[in-house]
Design a protein around this motif. Structure first.
Motif, PDB file in Angstrom:
ATOM      1  N   ASP A   1      29.958 -22.183  38.577  1.00 35.46           N
ATOM      2  CA  ASP A   1      31.050 -22.083  39.550  1.00 35.46           C
ATOM      3  C   ASP A   1      32.112 -21.123  39.039  1.00 35.46           C
ATOM      4  N   VAL A   2      32.743 -20.428  39.976  1.00 33.88           N
ATOM      5  CA  VAL A   2      33.864 -19.544  39.657  1.00 33.88           C
ATOM      6  C   VAL A   2      35.110 -20.182  40.242  1.00 33.88           C
ATOM      7  N   PRO A   3      36.067 -20.562  39.379  1.00 32.83           N
ATOM      8  CA  PRO A   3      37.298 -21.151  39.900  1.00 32.83           C
ATOM      9  C   PRO A   3      38.182 -20.058  40.507  1.00 32.83           C
ATOM     10  N   GLY A   4      38.540 -20.239  41.757  1.00 32.71           N
ATOM     11  CA  GLY A   4      39.325 -19.232  42.445  1.00 32.71           C
ATOM     12  C   GLY A   4      40.626 -19.785  42.983  1.00 32.71           C
ATOM     13  N   SER A   5      41.515 -18.876  43.314  1.00 29.98           N
ATOM     14  CA  SER A   5      42.795 -19.190  43.924  1.00 29.98           C
ATOM     15  C   SER A   5      43.265 -17.924  44.616  1.00 29.98           C
ATOM     16  N   SER A   6      44.520 -17.902  44.997  1.00 32.62           N
ATOM     17  CA  SER A   6      45.072 -16.655  45.525  1.00 32.62           C
ATOM     18  C   SER A   6      45.867 -15.981  44.406  1.00 32.62           C
ATOM     19  N   ASP A   7      46.276 -14.761  44.665  1.00 39.12           N
ATOM     20  CA  ASP A   7      47.135 -14.039  43.736  1.00 39.12           C
ATOM     21  C   ASP A   7      48.392 -14.879  43.510  1.00 39.12           C
TER      22      ASP A   7
ATOM     23  N   ARG B   1      51.372 -17.770  45.917  1.00 38.91           N
ATOM     24  CA  ARG B   1      51.322 -19.182  45.542  1.00 38.91           C
ATOM     25  C   ARG B   1      50.018 -19.596  44.872  1.00 38.91           C
ATOM     26  N   GLY B   2      49.314 -18.640  44.273  1.00 40.21           N
ATOM     27  CA  GLY B   2      48.053 -18.937  43.616  1.00 40.21           C
ATOM     28  C   GLY B   2      48.212 -19.305  42.156  1.00 40.21           C
ATOM     29  N   ASP B   3      47.145 -19.820  41.595  1.00 38.88           N
ATOM     30  CA  ASP B   3      47.079 -20.223  40.195  1.00 38.88           C
ATOM     31  C   ASP B   3      46.695 -19.003  39.356  1.00 38.88           C
ATOM     32  N   PRO B   4      47.563 -18.556  38.460  1.00 39.71           N
ATOM     33  CA  PRO B   4      47.265 -17.352  37.680  1.00 39.71           C
ATOM     34  C   PRO B   4      46.103 -17.531  36.701  1.00 39.71           C
ATOM     35  N   ALA B   5      45.681 -18.772  36.452  1.00 44.51           N
ATOM     36  CA  ALA B   5      44.570 -19.022  35.540  1.00 44.51           C
ATOM     37  C   ALA B   5      43.214 -18.920  36.245  1.00 44.51           C
ATOM     38  N   ARG B   6      43.215 -18.728  37.556  1.00 43.96           N
ATOM     39  CA  ARG B   6      41.972 -18.649  38.327  1.00 43.96           C
ATOM     40  C   ARG B   6      41.786 -17.242  38.887  1.00 43.96           C
ATOM     41  N   TRP B   7      40.532 -16.897  39.149  1.00 41.75           N
ATOM     42  CA  TRP B   7      40.214 -15.614  39.758  1.00 41.75           C
ATOM     43  C   TRP B   7      40.694 -15.585  41.207  1.00 41.75           C
ATOM     44  N   ASN B   8      41.249 -14.441  41.620  1.00 39.08           N
ATOM     45  CA  ASN B   8      41.610 -14.290  43.026  1.00 39.08           C
ATOM     46  C   ASN B   8      40.687 -13.236  43.660  1.00 39.08           C
ATOM     47  N   PRO B   9      40.620 -13.182  44.977  1.00 43.46           N
ATOM     48  CA  PRO B   9      39.708 -12.231  45.630  1.00 43.46           C
ATOM     49  C   PRO B   9      39.968 -10.780  45.224  1.00 43.46           C
ATOM     50  N   GLU B  10      41.209 -10.440  44.979  1.00 45.12           N
ATOM     51  CA  GLU B  10      41.532  -9.065  44.589  1.00 45.12           C
ATOM     52  C   GLU B  10      40.955  -8.748  43.211  1.00 45.12           C
ATOM     53  N   ASP B  11      41.096  -9.686  42.248  1.00 43.60           N
ATOM     54  CA  ASP B  11      40.476  -9.506  40.928  1.00 43.60           C
ATOM     55  C   ASP B  11      38.975  -9.295  41.073  1.00 43.60           C
ATOM     56  N   MET B  12      38.373 -10.123  41.925  1.00 44.02           N
ATOM     57  CA  MET B  12      36.924 -10.086  42.063  1.00 44.02           C
ATOM     58  C   MET B  12      36.435  -8.795  42.718  1.00 44.02           C
ATOM     59  N   LEU B  13      37.217  -8.237  43.631  1.00 45.54           N
ATOM     60  CA  LEU B  13      36.835  -6.965  44.232  1.00 45.54           C
ATOM     61  C   LEU B  13      36.853  -5.855  43.189  1.00 45.54           C
ATOM     62  N   VAL B  14      37.911  -5.799  42.388  1.00 43.93           N
ATOM     63  CA  VAL B  14      37.999  -4.777  41.342  1.00 43.93           C
ATOM     64  C   VAL B  14      36.873  -4.978  40.327  1.00 43.93           C
ATOM     65  N   ALA B  15      36.611  -6.228  39.944  1.00 45.91           N
ATOM     66  CA  ALA B  15      35.525  -6.521  38.997  1.00 45.91           C
ATOM     67  C   ALA B  15      34.174  -6.116  39.575  1.00 45.91           C
ATOM     68  N   SER B  16      33.962  -6.350  40.870  1.00 41.11           N
ATOM     69  CA  SER B  16      32.701  -5.974  41.506  1.00 41.11           C
ATOM     70  C   SER B  16      32.500  -4.460  41.475  1.00 41.11           C
ATOM     71  N   LEU B  17      33.532  -3.716  41.769  1.00 42.89           N
ATOM     72  CA  LEU B  17      33.436  -2.253  41.710  1.00 42.89           C
ATOM     73  C   LEU B  17      33.121  -1.787  40.294  1.00 42.89           C
ATOM     74  N   SER B  18      33.813  -2.362  39.319  1.00 41.71           N
ATOM     75  CA  SER B  18      33.604  -1.982  37.928  1.00 41.71           C
ATOM     76  C   SER B  18      32.188  -2.316  37.459  1.00 41.71           C
TER      77      SER B  18
END
Length: 157
Positions: free
Chosen positions: A40-46, A50-67
């Motif tokens: 499982d990938v723990p996610g939240s918002s940026d 109001r997201g949890d900074p310790a969890r992945w957010n969709p924006e992080d994951m998009l950049v990671a996917s491109l990389s």
């Protein structure tokens, strides 16, 4: 390389703190991203939303996917062309701009791969193969903003 490929994921919201979405501040943005027996990938918002900074957010994951997509194509082309990569690290950065009409959108992503190759290998070819990798990257071909690549090639040693 022919055919259609499908990717199935489940996003399970885990952020009901007792009153659901009764108001904007009443719920957590936490969720779990799951896919076919993978961890499982723990996610939240940026955190700005109001997201949890310790969890992945969709924006992080998009950049990671491109990389990651770029890296996988790049390593493939290096192997085919006789360039031996012994280390690869990308410090990628994405820029998203908020927009009242649409909420926001990425304006660009910059990949900054530091690639270490064996002494004697062709550094110019190693640098050039980033263009080929970009051309074939499935994720880069799917986005509507520029993806730049600023590689740095060094020799092992």
């Amino acid at each position: 390389m022919n055919g259609e490929h499908r990717y199935h994921v489940t996003v399970d919201w885990t952020g009901n703190t007792g009153t659901g979405t009764s108001n904007y501040a009443a719920y957590s943005r936490d969720h779990l991203i799951q896919a076919g027996g993978k961890p499982d990938v723990p996610g939240s918002s940026d955190p700005a939303f109001r997201g949890d900074p310790a969890r992945w957010n969709p924006e992080d994951m998009l950049v990671a996917s491109l990389s990651a997509c770029h890296k996988l194509w790049y390593l493939h082309f290096c192997a085919v062309e006789g360039v031996t990569v012994v280390a690869y690290r990308d410090d990628a950065e994405g820029v998203m701009v908020e927009d009242r009409a649409r909420g926001g959108a990425f304006s660009r992503v910059t990949l900054r791969p530091a690639v270490t190759i064996l002494a004697g290998d062709d550094a110019a070819l190693a640098a050039e193969l980033h263009d080929r990798a970009h051309h074939f990257c499935f994720i880069a071909n799917s986005v509507n903003f520029p993806v730049r690549c600023e590689p740095r090639i060094v020799y092992a040693g």
